[in-house]
Scaffold this active site. Sequence first.
Site, PDB file in Angstrom:
ATOM      1  N   HIS A  25       0.832  -1.204   0.000  1.00  0.00           N
ATOM      2  CA  HIS A  25       0.000   0.000   0.000  1.00  0.00           C
ATOM      3  C   HIS A  25       0.871   1.261   0.000  1.00  0.00           C
ATOM      4  CE1 HIS A  25      -2.876  -3.056   1.207  1.00  0.00           C
ATOM      5  NE2 HIS A  25      -3.874  -2.193   1.074  1.00  0.00           N
ATOM      6  N   HIS A  76      -0.436  -3.148   8.458  1.00  0.00           N
ATOM      7  CA  HIS A  76       1.008  -3.362   8.368  1.00  0.00           C
ATOM      8  C   HIS A  76       1.652  -2.887   9.666  1.00  0.00           C
ATOM      9  CE1 HIS A  76       1.887  -4.758   4.270  1.00  0.00           C
ATOM     10  NE2 HIS A  76       0.849  -4.027   3.889  1.00  0.00           N
ATOM     11  N   ASP A  93       7.180  -1.966   8.280  1.00  0.00           N
ATOM     12  CA  ASP A  93       6.823  -2.217   6.885  1.00  0.00           C
ATOM     13  C   ASP A  93       6.662  -0.910   6.121  1.00  0.00           C
ATOM     14  OD1 ASP A  93       6.737  -4.806   7.788  1.00  0.00           O
ATOM     15  OD2 ASP A  93       4.547  -4.899   7.882  1.00  0.00           O
TER      16      ASP A  93
END
Length: 417
Positions: free
Chosen positions: A294, A337, A341
Amino acid sequence: MKLQLLVIETDYCWRKALLRMVLDPKVTSLHSDYGSFDRPLGAGEGHERDVEAAVDGSSNGMAQSSDVYQRQPLLPGAPTKGKDKWSGVASGSDYYVDDEDEKIDSLRRHPGIPNGSGNGVVKLDIPAPLREEPRFPKEKWKTFLAFLFMVVNFILTTASLAMVHERVPDRNTYGPLPDVVLDNVAAQDWALNVSEVLIMIMSNSAMVFIIFHKHRFIVVRRIFLLMGLLYMMRSITMYVTVLPVASKTYFCSPKANNTSPLLVTKRVLQLISGFGLSINGKHTYCGDYIYSGHTVVLVLSYLIIKEYSPKRFQPIHWLAGIAVLTGVIMVLVAHGHYTVDVLIAYYVTTRLWYIYHTLANNSHLKQYEPNNFLARLWWFPIFKYFEKNVGGTVPRQYDWPLPWPRRFLAKHPNRDS
């Protein structure tokens, strides 16, 4: 009788004066520098003798004069072989005319001919040099190869996730890892949908700027390559280290306890059909954490808009930056996440973007040189192949991409930023 004598005398004086101009004493006076051939003559005596001999038709004087010229070939006015007009009085030529003088005189006599003018100036129309190849070639076939490169690595990423799902630690046994943000923010499932809506808005906005860019094939080729590299590295990092599920509420499909090729293929097709997003219910597999996909898409969309849109679009740049920041925050709020990350995704995406464009915008860095340490990157041969014909920094120029309506295709200067 007197009239005939007058005519003869006038003709004799005219010929004598003409030969005096040709056999100039200033020239013959230089003969002493090269040595004498007969007894020394008084001032002007030799010259007068040559003139009189030439007028009378006597061969003696002319022989002496020719002898001087034959023995002194470096004297100005000496007869030479080839194109010289001066070959002595006997040739019938009155004076020496240079080839260039004849050309200039002919231009003066004929000022109306092309490239000629009345003042003797010759103008040459030299056309501007034409480039054999454009500076920013489209190279559509290379763009297609870059697209295949991205697709292959996207499939590799989804295949990695399909196999990682079977290795994810059991949620009932292993809870989420300690995280400075997730431990202090309650999980909100709706926030992940907000983040993915912002991803769709940002990616489509970046696509619009690419479509209207004049050198769209170069830009989209670069995007395909960068996305392919990011997907390739992500497929490796998520496979080598599998983290526990960060969210306690996110739905994960049951494990099949096997990784047969057929099972992996089915999962890959399911993930590709949903473009890797969970908002459409296709992304039900867990374990794709390091690093955040993302965040990669959000940051990459912002970099595209910032780099390839007009500089005067500052409000759009600010809105894009705010949207990206909001999308990343929503990912953390939804516990989609870990914070590490997101940080790794931001670092990898921005470093790869900056390094790639630094190489692309500097011709010296496209070569294998001892001091070019960037040439030691493992993906440098790929970069060199796709960028070797791009002749500099891609300018911010835009045009209408479609063949209709025709009013947008009227000739006009390129719109720069």
